[in-house]
Design a protein around this motif. Sequence first.
Motif, PDB file in Angstrom:
ATOM      1  N   ALA A  13     -49.838  43.920 -74.504  1.00  0.00           N
ATOM      2  CA  ALA A  13     -50.366  43.265 -73.306  1.00  0.00           C
ATOM      3  C   ALA A  13     -51.248  42.075 -73.687  1.00  0.00           C
ATOM      4  O   ALA A  13     -51.300  41.082 -72.974  1.00  0.00           O
ATOM      5  CB  ALA A  13     -51.168  44.254 -72.468  1.00  0.00           C
ATOM      6  N   ALA A  14     -51.958  42.188 -74.808  1.00  0.00           N
ATOM      7  CA  ALA A  14     -52.841  41.112 -75.268  1.00  0.00           C
ATOM      8  C   ALA A  14     -53.004  41.228 -76.770  1.00  0.00           C
ATOM      9  O   ALA A  14     -52.994  42.331 -77.321  1.00  0.00           O
ATOM     10  CB  ALA A  14     -54.193  41.208 -74.571  1.00  0.00           C
ATOM     11  N   ALA A  15     -53.149  40.078 -77.410  1.00  0.00           N
ATOM     12  CA  ALA A  15     -53.322  40.048 -78.858  1.00  0.00           C
ATOM     13  C   ALA A  15     -54.362  38.993 -79.207  1.00  0.00           C
ATOM     14  O   ALA A  15     -54.439  37.956 -78.555  1.00  0.00           O
ATOM     15  CB  ALA A  15     -51.986  39.730 -79.538  1.00  0.00           C
ATOM     16  N   ASP A  16     -55.145  39.271 -80.232  1.00  0.00           N
ATOM     17  CA  ASP A  16     -56.151  38.301 -80.659  1.00  0.00           C
ATOM     18  C   ASP A  16     -55.489  37.214 -81.514  1.00  0.00           C
ATOM     19  O   ASP A  16     -54.315  37.314 -81.870  1.00  0.00           O
ATOM     20  CB  ASP A  16     -57.299  39.002 -81.380  1.00  0.00           C
ATOM     21  CG  ASP A  16     -56.897  39.621 -82.704  1.00  0.00           C
ATOM     22  OD1 ASP A  16     -55.804  39.310 -83.238  1.00  0.00           O
ATOM     23  OD2 ASP A  16     -57.682  40.426 -83.221  1.00  0.00           O
ATOM     24  N   PRO A  17     -56.225  36.151 -81.840  1.00  0.00           N
ATOM     25  CA  PRO A  17     -55.633  35.057 -82.610  1.00  0.00           C
ATOM     26  C   PRO A  17     -55.040  35.495 -83.947  1.00  0.00           C
ATOM     27  O   PRO A  17     -54.003  34.969 -84.365  1.00  0.00           O
ATOM     28  CB  PRO A  17     -56.807  34.090 -82.820  1.00  0.00           C
ATOM     29  CG  PRO A  17     -57.687  34.323 -81.637  1.00  0.00           C
ATOM     30  CD  PRO A  17     -57.587  35.808 -81.376  1.00  0.00           C
ATOM     31  N   CYS A  18     -55.648  36.466 -84.618  1.00  0.00           N
ATOM     32  CA  CYS A  18     -55.104  36.943 -85.896  1.00  0.00           C
ATOM     33  C   CYS A  18     -53.738  37.593 -85.691  1.00  0.00           C
ATOM     34  O   CYS A  18     -52.807  37.350 -86.467  1.00  0.00           O
ATOM     35  CB  CYS A  18     -56.058  37.932 -86.554  1.00  0.00           C
ATOM     36  SG  CYS A  18     -57.613  37.200 -87.068  1.00  0.00           S
ATOM     37  N   ALA A  19     -53.622  38.416 -84.651  1.00  0.00           N
ATOM     38  CA  ALA A  19     -52.344  39.063 -84.361  1.00  0.00           C
ATOM     39  C   ALA A  19     -51.293  38.024 -83.992  1.00  0.00           C
ATOM     40  O   ALA A  19     -50.128  38.132 -84.420  1.00  0.00           O
ATOM     41  CB  ALA A  19     -52.511  40.087 -83.243  1.00  0.00           C
ATOM     42  N   LEU A  20     -51.690  37.039 -83.216  1.00  0.00           N
ATOM     43  CA  LEU A  20     -50.743  35.980 -82.840  1.00  0.00           C
ATOM     44  C   LEU A  20     -50.201  35.257 -84.067  1.00  0.00           C
ATOM     45  O   LEU A  20     -49.011  34.956 -84.142  1.00  0.00           O
ATOM     46  CB  LEU A  20     -51.408  34.991 -81.879  1.00  0.00           C
ATOM     47  CG  LEU A  20     -51.750  35.539 -80.493  1.00  0.00           C
ATOM     48  CD1 LEU A  20     -52.621  34.552 -79.730  1.00  0.00           C
ATOM     49  CD2 LEU A  20     -50.493  35.879 -79.709  1.00  0.00           C
ATOM     50  N   GLU A  21     -51.089  34.994 -85.036  1.00  0.00           N
ATOM     51  CA  GLU A  21     -50.654  34.331 -86.275  1.00  0.00           C
ATOM     52  C   GLU A  21     -49.653  35.179 -87.054  1.00  0.00           C
ATOM     53  O   GLU A  21     -48.824  34.652 -87.781  1.00  0.00           O
ATOM     54  CB  GLU A  21     -51.853  34.013 -87.162  1.00  0.00           C
ATOM     55  CG  GLU A  21     -52.684  32.857 -86.665  1.00  0.00           C
ATOM     56  CD  GLU A  21     -53.856  32.549 -87.579  1.00  0.00           C
ATOM     57  OE1 GLU A  21     -53.809  32.918 -88.775  1.00  0.00           O
ATOM     58  OE2 GLU A  21     -54.818  31.926 -87.093  1.00  0.00           O
ATOM     59  N   LEU A  22     -49.735  36.492 -86.893  1.00  0.00           N
ATOM     60  CA  LEU A  22     -48.823  37.402 -87.585  1.00  0.00           C
ATOM     61  C   LEU A  22     -47.529  37.644 -86.799  1.00  0.00           C
ATOM     62  O   LEU A  22     -46.702  38.438 -87.201  1.00  0.00           O
ATOM     63  CB  LEU A  22     -49.528  38.739 -87.848  1.00  0.00           C
ATOM     64  CG  LEU A  22     -50.727  38.671 -88.794  1.00  0.00           C
ATOM     65  CD1 LEU A  22     -51.474  39.996 -88.802  1.00  0.00           C
ATOM     66  CD2 LEU A  22     -50.268  38.304 -90.206  1.00  0.00           C
TER      67      LEU A  22
END
Length: 130
Positions: A13-22
């Motif tokens: 549902a939501a991801a932080d910037p670190c997760a988005l980069e991965l």
Amino acid sequence: MLVESVGPRRQVAAADPCALELGIAPGISLTDAQALVPGLDVQPADAAGDLAALHRLAEWATRFSPLVAPDAPDGLLLDITGCAHLWGGEEKLLADALHRVRKSGFTASGAIAGTIGAAWAAARFGVTQA
């Protein structure tokens, strides 16, 4: 990372910037996310709590304009007609608002335009105030 159930499927549902980069973005399945990054910190999404927090943020934003509306799930719309001069202009009002929101721990972008639709689009997809 926050997850929600959509029918039988659990998805991000939501991801932080670190997760988005991965490569973990909202909408992908939890299984795919865990395959990309084993050992993820997974928490349940709280849509009702998020909406309540958005309404509190909208109340706070009345410091910039008396006309503020939540734009669920994650935005605010402010009509700053006649208010910008109190901050020394539109750019300064936007910069102050974004600074205060970011200082509170949120990721934020914003824009000012001649119409609410243009401002909404620019804030979400265009060049925004740094």
